[in-house]
Scaffold this motif. Structure first.
Motif, mmCIF file in Angstrom:
data_model
loop_
_atom_site.group_PDB
_atom_site.id
_atom_site.type_symbol
_atom_site.label_atom_id
_atom_site.label_comp_id
_atom_site.label_asym_id
_atom_site.label_seq_id
_atom_site.Cartn_x
_atom_site.Cartn_y
_atom_site.Cartn_z
ATOM 1 N N PRO A 1 0.839 -1.207 0.000
ATOM 2 C CA PRO A 1 0.000 0.000 0.000
ATOM 3 C C PRO A 1 0.874 1.256 0.000
ATOM 4 O O PRO A 1 2.006 1.249 0.479
ATOM 5 C CB PRO A 1 -0.799 -0.113 1.296
ATOM 6 C CG PRO A 1 -0.052 -1.072 2.146
ATOM 7 C CD PRO A 1 0.705 -1.979 1.217
ATOM 8 N N ARG A 2 0.332 2.333 -0.519
ATOM 9 C CA ARG A 2 1.068 3.595 -0.593
ATOM 10 C C ARG A 2 1.384 4.103 0.812
ATOM 11 O O ARG A 2 0.535 4.106 1.686
ATOM 12 C CB ARG A 2 0.230 4.623 -1.338
ATOM 13 C CG ARG A 2 0.898 5.952 -1.466
ATOM 14 C CD ARG A 2 0.131 6.832 -2.444
ATOM 15 N NE ARG A 2 0.567 8.194 -2.414
ATOM 16 C CZ ARG A 2 1.668 8.652 -2.971
ATOM 17 N NH1 ARG A 2 2.465 7.813 -3.593
ATOM 18 N NH2 ARG A 2 1.992 9.920 -2.910
ATOM 19 N N ASP A 3 2.625 4.534 1.014
ATOM 20 C CA ASP A 3 3.060 5.079 2.291
ATOM 21 C C ASP A 3 2.806 6.585 2.276
ATOM 22 O O ASP A 3 3.581 7.353 1.714
ATOM 23 C CB ASP A 3 4.537 4.781 2.513
ATOM 24 C CG ASP A 3 5.042 5.239 3.854
ATOM 25 O OD1 ASP A 3 4.278 5.899 4.596
ATOM 26 O OD2 ASP A 3 6.200 4.939 4.178
ATOM 27 N N THR A 4 1.736 7.008 2.901
ATOM 28 C CA THR A 4 1.343 8.414 2.864
ATOM 29 C C THR A 4 2.196 9.291 3.768
ATOM 30 O O THR A 4 2.139 10.515 3.670
ATOM 31 C CB THR A 4 -0.135 8.576 3.254
ATOM 32 O OG1 THR A 4 -0.312 8.053 4.580
ATOM 33 C CG2 THR A 4 -1.043 7.829 2.293
ATOM 34 N N GLN A 5 2.979 8.702 4.660
ATOM 35 C CA GLN A 5 3.811 9.471 5.574
ATOM 36 C C GLN A 5 5.254 9.625 5.097
ATOM 37 O O GLN A 5 6.035 10.348 5.694
ATOM 38 C CB GLN A 5 3.816 8.815 6.956
ATOM 39 C CG GLN A 5 2.439 8.701 7.569
ATOM 40 C CD GLN A 5 1.817 10.055 7.823
ATOM 41 O OE1 GLN A 5 2.428 10.896 8.463
ATOM 42 N NE2 GLN A 5 0.629 10.271 7.308
ATOM 43 N N ARG A 6 5.612 8.961 4.038
ATOM 44 C CA ARG A 6 6.994 8.919 3.567
ATOM 45 C C ARG A 6 7.584 10.311 3.354
ATOM 46 O O ARG A 6 8.661 10.627 3.854
ATOM 47 C CB ARG A 6 7.057 8.103 2.283
ATOM 48 C CG ARG A 6 8.408 8.007 1.684
ATOM 49 C CD ARG A 6 8.356 7.163 0.439
ATOM 50 N NE ARG A 6 9.627 7.236 -0.259
ATOM 51 C CZ ARG A 6 9.890 6.596 -1.366
ATOM 52 N NH1 ARG A 6 8.988 5.824 -1.907
ATOM 53 N NH2 ARG A 6 11.048 6.706 -1.939
ATOM 54 N N GLN A 7 6.909 11.148 2.567
ATOM 55 C CA GLN A 7 7.446 12.472 2.277
ATOM 56 C C GLN A 7 7.543 13.318 3.542
ATOM 57 O O GLN A 7 8.470 14.102 3.699
ATOM 58 C CB GLN A 7 6.589 13.191 1.226
ATOM 59 C CG GLN A 7 7.231 14.466 0.720
ATOM 60 C CD GLN A 7 8.597 14.217 0.071
ATOM 61 O OE1 GLN A 7 8.734 13.358 -0.786
ATOM 62 N NE2 GLN A 7 9.600 14.959 0.493
ATOM 63 N N LYS A 8 6.608 13.134 4.464
ATOM 64 C CA LYS A 8 6.661 13.879 5.719
ATOM 65 C C LYS A 8 7.922 13.522 6.511
ATOM 66 O O LYS A 8 8.533 14.386 7.141
ATOM 67 C CB LYS A 8 5.416 13.613 6.561
ATOM 68 C CG LYS A 8 4.179 14.230 5.985
ATOM 69 C CD LYS A 8 2.976 13.918 6.834
ATOM 70 C CE LYS A 8 1.723 14.498 6.216
ATOM 71 N NZ LYS A 8 0.526 14.183 6.986
#
Length: 80
Positions: free
Chosen positions: A3-10
């Motif tokens: 699943p896409r890691d939505t926190q990665r860029q943060k």
């Protein structure tokens, strides 16, 4: 498929705000060993990274090109 890691860029943005110091390859190896011992994890092989442009970790190995030898980047790769 993961699943896409939505926190990665943060996480990357946050890491850029931290004070960081440049390390030698030996200091990087020492930091990796210390972090792994602290969490009872296997100590990976630390590769020089010569001739590569990216830092990465996987399969018991961490690749550290010269630009990636900062305490925050090294610890980021250990966490992978």
């Amino acid at each position: 498929m993961r699943p896409r890691d939505t926190q990665r860029q943060k996480v990357y943005n946050w890491e850029r705000t931290l004070p960081s110091r440049t390390l030698t390859l030996e200091e990087s190896k020492s930091l990796v060993a210390k972090a792994c011992r602290r969490y009872s994890a296997a100590i990976p092989f630390i590769a020089n990274g010569r001739g590569t442009r990216i830092a990465y970790a996987g399969l018991g190995r961490i690749n550290l090109p010269r630009w990636a030898r900062t305490d925050t980047t090294v610890l980021h790769e250990v966490a992978n």
